[in-house]
Design a protein around this motif. Structure first.
Motif, PDB file in Angstrom:
ATOM      1  N   ASP A 107     -57.191 -34.765  41.048  1.00  0.00           N
ATOM      2  CA  ASP A 107     -57.749 -35.995  40.492  1.00  0.00           C
ATOM      3  C   ASP A 107     -58.653 -35.707  39.297  1.00  0.00           C
ATOM      4  OD1 ASP A 107     -56.547 -37.768  42.209  1.00  0.00           O
ATOM      5  OD2 ASP A 107     -58.234 -37.881  43.600  1.00  0.00           O
ATOM      6  N   ARG A 110     -56.642 -34.429  36.372  1.00  0.00           N
ATOM      7  CA  ARG A 110     -55.848 -35.514  35.781  1.00  0.00           C
ATOM      8  C   ARG A 110     -56.703 -36.356  34.836  1.00  0.00           C
ATOM      9  NH1 ARG A 110     -55.743 -40.826  36.767  1.00  0.00           N
ATOM     10  NH2 ARG A 110     -53.923 -41.960  35.941  1.00  0.00           N
ATOM     11  N   LYS A 114     -55.855 -36.878  30.906  1.00  0.00           N
ATOM     12  CA  LYS A 114     -55.695 -38.189  30.285  1.00  0.00           C
ATOM     13  C   LYS A 114     -56.648 -38.362  29.106  1.00  0.00           C
ATOM     14  CE  LYS A 114     -53.473 -41.149  31.946  1.00  0.00           C
ATOM     15  NZ  LYS A 114     -52.047 -41.554  31.715  1.00  0.00           N
ATOM     16  N   SER A 139     -49.999 -33.734  45.270  1.00  0.00           N
ATOM     17  CA  SER A 139     -51.096 -33.741  44.292  1.00  0.00           C
ATOM     18  C   SER A 139     -50.727 -32.880  43.083  1.00  0.00           C
ATOM     19  CB  SER A 139     -52.388 -33.227  44.939  1.00  0.00           C
ATOM     20  OG  SER A 139     -52.820 -34.105  45.952  1.00  0.00           O
ATOM     21  N   MET A 142     -48.494 -35.025  41.079  1.00  0.00           N
ATOM     22  CA  MET A 142     -49.280 -36.037  40.366  1.00  0.00           C
ATOM     23  C   MET A 142     -49.885 -35.463  39.091  1.00  0.00           C
ATOM     24  SD  MET A 142     -52.863 -37.855  41.432  1.00  0.00           S
ATOM     25  CE  MET A 142     -53.718 -36.331  40.990  1.00  0.00           C
ATOM     26  N   ALA A 146     -49.105 -36.367  34.862  1.00  0.00           N
ATOM     27  CA  ALA A 146     -50.101 -36.796  33.877  1.00  0.00           C
ATOM     28  C   ALA A 146     -49.912 -36.106  32.529  1.00  0.00           C
ATOM     29  CB  ALA A 146     -51.511 -36.524  34.401  1.00  0.00           C
ATOM     30  N   THR A 219     -52.345 -42.447  47.322  1.00  0.00           N
ATOM     31  CA  THR A 219     -53.095 -42.393  46.062  1.00  0.00           C
ATOM     32  C   THR A 219     -52.383 -41.520  45.041  1.00  0.00           C
ATOM     33  OG1 THR A 219     -55.219 -42.745  47.178  1.00  0.00           O
ATOM     34  CG2 THR A 219     -55.282 -41.725  45.005  1.00  0.00           C
ATOM     35  N   THR A 222     -48.988 -43.249  43.925  1.00  0.00           N
ATOM     36  CA  THR A 222     -49.233 -44.461  43.144  1.00  0.00           C
ATOM     37  C   THR A 222     -49.718 -44.102  41.748  1.00  0.00           C
ATOM     38  OG1 THR A 222     -49.802 -45.713  45.136  1.00  0.00           O
ATOM     39  CG2 THR A 222     -50.530 -46.621  43.038  1.00  0.00           C
ATOM     40  N   THR A 223     -50.592 -43.089  41.682  1.00  0.00           N
ATOM     41  CA  THR A 223     -51.091 -42.627  40.382  1.00  0.00           C
ATOM     42  C   THR A 223     -49.969 -42.004  39.564  1.00  0.00           C
ATOM     43  OG1 THR A 223     -53.272 -42.212  41.348  1.00  0.00           O
ATOM     44  CG2 THR A 223     -52.775 -41.116  39.265  1.00  0.00           C
ATOM     45  N   ASP A 227     -48.477 -43.109  35.832  1.00  0.00           N
ATOM     46  CA  ASP A 227     -48.415 -42.206  34.682  1.00  0.00           C
ATOM     47  C   ASP A 227     -46.994 -42.040  34.166  1.00  0.00           C
ATOM     48  OD1 ASP A 227     -51.125 -41.861  34.706  1.00  0.00           O
ATOM     49  OD2 ASP A 227     -51.091 -39.951  35.783  1.00  0.00           O
ATOM     50  N   GLU A 402     -64.015 -38.772  43.876  1.00  0.00           N
ATOM     51  CA  GLU A 402     -62.615 -38.927  43.515  1.00  0.00           C
ATOM     52  C   GLU A 402     -61.920 -39.745  44.609  1.00  0.00           C
ATOM     53  OE1 GLU A 402     -61.392 -38.191  40.800  1.00  0.00           O
ATOM     54  OE2 GLU A 402     -62.495 -36.516  39.919  1.00  0.00           O
ATOM     55  N   GLU A 495     -61.574 -43.060  48.415  1.00  0.00           N
ATOM     56  CA  GLU A 495     -61.107 -44.446  48.304  1.00  0.00           C
ATOM     57  C   GLU A 495     -61.508 -45.239  49.541  1.00  0.00           C
ATOM     58  OE1 GLU A 495     -57.018 -46.402  46.767  1.00  0.00           O
ATOM     59  OE2 GLU A 495     -56.821 -45.150  48.554  1.00  0.00           O
TER      60      GLU A 495
END
Length: 595
Positions: A107, A110, A114, A139, A142, A146, A219, A222-223, A227, A402, A495
């Motif tokens: 996280d 990422r 970004k 992860s 993910m 990104a 999470t 979805t992330t 991206d 995070e 979260e």
């Protein structure tokens, strides 16, 4: 005669230390004096994540020699902030691991990726030689999603199909061999010792594990879907239908391109401009380091990574590679920041699974003192801030985690193993003698608790748990009944914790910095001032060689005997620097004020 022999022995030891220590010191001095080479006009940074990252940079200067000298999340994101505004840096090339990355680490990286792409307007090329179902591999996926272009090696395996966790339970083994696990838990979700007490997941243990794993999984994907501009349901369906080859993953739009490492490197360099060079990330970090501003408003940055224990890092091995949170050191850093007139706020970076309740309370008291001095304290949670890690965070002005940080675990456990019966089967008898009250022998390893000892131990655990609840209720401004309801030792993701009121915002380190600026009413550019209360590099050097003040005199005598003026000069410099770093002095290395 005895004194003479002791003196001779001391001189001999001093000579050995001198012959080892001085060359080492000369190497260190030479390395420090060397100027790093300039960064090429067209550079592509090479960040290799396959070796893993700690959350924070090691405070121990000898960590590199003990396996603890790898990169850190904090150093990576700070270097990327410099690189995105450096005209010489044209792109970033990332090597992804084949297994999982800690979810909160992914996280944080990422967010940095970004920012590098949107603010710096520079591309990121990620390459993987395979994704295998090891740890939190979703992860890793993910993080790759990104990037600007996600590459995989031809015919490599794409197995980001889900998340699994396995536990071993020892209850039947202990029963067979006569081992008694005598533990108390507060409460049913505080399951760290469940493998010793049961032969399978309890309902609460299973519920907790599936809850946080499901939160991390949803999470991450979805992330990743956002991206890669895909529908989350479609992405999850395609991933779970795997595994695939790299070519099949590309055909389904899960990655962008297939090629060898050399292929993506060549492409990145050709796009970076004529004569572009691939630069190691750590090498660039050293070359691009900017001088620290010494004046003006500052936000102190204080780190805490690892298990929380009482004491100071001065008592630890200087060659230890593991990160540990020493309560004396962290508390000192917080008190120093509170007393520093330039420091207007504090960002407290916490990545800890917990530890000693008394050590945690010492650090929490320092957090409260900093707030009382008018310095807002913003906690930035890393991989985890659970149990004692949450204890030390609970009174912060604001908590930022995070989405996949593991936090909460508001509870306690403790106990012992009684192994007398097990040892007796091998002819080893454990016997205990004691004076005073019956509880004096409560933690002997031969027998389990007596009924009275168990009652007293349970009462002690209840008091610690009640104190934990009280501190969270006060710090988070929640009714104690509500804290008891959501505590019980349960682990939550960031979260989930935000929805429960245990966390204020979701985000990373730089979001915590922005929050600290806002709470302190600071505008514009504000310098970050790293502060820690641990031993200085020089003190670590002294400890590594056993160079106490007495040994320093022995070394000086050795230099005089050898008649080497260069050695004498080095020792003079070392002694002078030692005085600068002494308690109460203005440590040049630590940038701490005189009190």
């Amino acid at each position: 005669m005895k004194q003479f022999l002791l003196t001779v022995a001391g001189v001999f030891v001093g000579l050995v230390l001198f012959l080892v220590g001085v060359p080492f010191l000369l190497i260190v001095m030479a390395a420090g004096a060397a100027r790093p080479a300039p960064v090429p006009a067209h550079s592509v940074l090479h960040l290799d994540l396959r070796g893993g990252l700690t959350d924070q940079a090691a405070q121990n200067p000898f960590a590199a020699f003990s396996g603890g000298g790898g990169g850190s999340v904090m150093s990576v994101i700070e270097t990327l902030r410099r690189a995105e505004s450096d005209d010489k840096v044209k792109a970033l090339f990332v090597r992804l691991p084949e297994g999982g990355i800690a979810p909160a680490t992914a996280d944080e990286l990422r967010l940095a990726f970004k920012h590098f792409r949107t603010v710096g307007k520079k591309p990121i090329y990620a390459h993987s030689q395979g994704l295998y179902p090891s740890g939190m591999v979703t992860s890793t996926y993910m993080l790759g999603a990104a990037s600007s272009e996600y590459w995989m090696q031809p015919d490599s395996s794409f197995q980001a199909v889900g998340v699994a966790s396995e536990a071993m339970f020892f209850k039947r083994f202990f029963d067979k061999y006569g081992v008694k696990a005598e533990y108390e838990q507060r409460h049913e979700y505080k399951n760290a010792v469940n493998p010793y007490l049961y032969s399978d997941y309890t309902p609460a243990h299973r519920e907790s594990a599936l809850s946080w794993m499901g939160s991390v999984y949803r999470t991450a994907l979805t992330t990743a879907a956002a991206d890669r501009m895909k529908d989350p349901a479609v992405l999850i369906r395609d991933l779970e239908a795997g595994p695939y080859s790299a070519q099949e993953a590309q055909a389904k739009g899960l990655i962008d391109r297939v090629g060898q490492v050399h292929d993506v490197q060549t492409l990145a360099l050709s796009r970076a401009g004529k004569g572009a060079k691939l630069i190691d990330f750590d090498d660039y970090a050293a070359r691009s380091k900017r001088p620290t501003t010494k004046t003006g408003p500052a936000i102190a940055v204080i780190g805490a990574e690892g298990p929380i224990v009482t004491g100071t890092s001065g008592s630890a091995s200087p060659f230890g590679g593991e990160s540990t949170v020493y309560s004396d050191d962290v508390a000192k850093a917080l008190y120093d920041a509170a007393a520093d007139k330039d420091v207007k706020a504090i960002v407290f970076r916490v990545s800890s699974p917990g530890g000693s309740d008394t050590a945690s309370e010492q650090i929490l008291a320092a957090v409260k003192a900093a707030k009382a001095a008018g310095k807002p304290v913003v906690v930035s949670m890393g991989t985890y801030a659970a149990s004692g890690g949450y204890w030390i965070s609970s009174a912060a002005s604001s908590i930022i985690a995070e989405p996949t940080t593991l936090t909460g675990s508001i509870g306690v456990y403790g106990g012992k193993f009684a192994i007398g019966d097990a040892l007796a089967r091998f002819g080893v008898d454990t016997r205990q003698v004691q004076v005073g009250g019956d509880y004096a022998g409560a933690f002997g390893s031969g027998e389990g608790f007596t009924d009275d000892q168990r009652a007293k131990f349970a009462g002690w655990m209840d008091r610690i748990y009640a104190g934990f609840i009280t501190r969270v209720a006060e710090g988070r401004k929640l009714p104690p009944e509500r804290v008891r309801e959501i505590a019980k030792g349960r682990v939550w993701t960031g979260e989930q914790a935000k929805q429960l009121g245990l966390v204020d915002e979701l985000g990373g380190f730089y979001q915590a910095v922005d929050k600290a600026k806002s709470l302190a009413n600071l505008k514009g550019e504000v310098r970050l001032k790293p502060m820690n209360g641990g031993q200085s590099p020089l003190e670590a050097f002294e400890r590594a060689l056993g160079v106490s003040s007495t040994s320093m005199r022995t070394l000086a005598a050795s230099a005089w005997i050898l008649g080497d003026p260069r050695a004498e000069a080095i020792l003079d410099d070392l002694a002078t620097a030692r005085l600068r770093a002494a308690p109460g002095g203005a440590s040049v290395l630590a940038d701490t004020p005189i009190h």
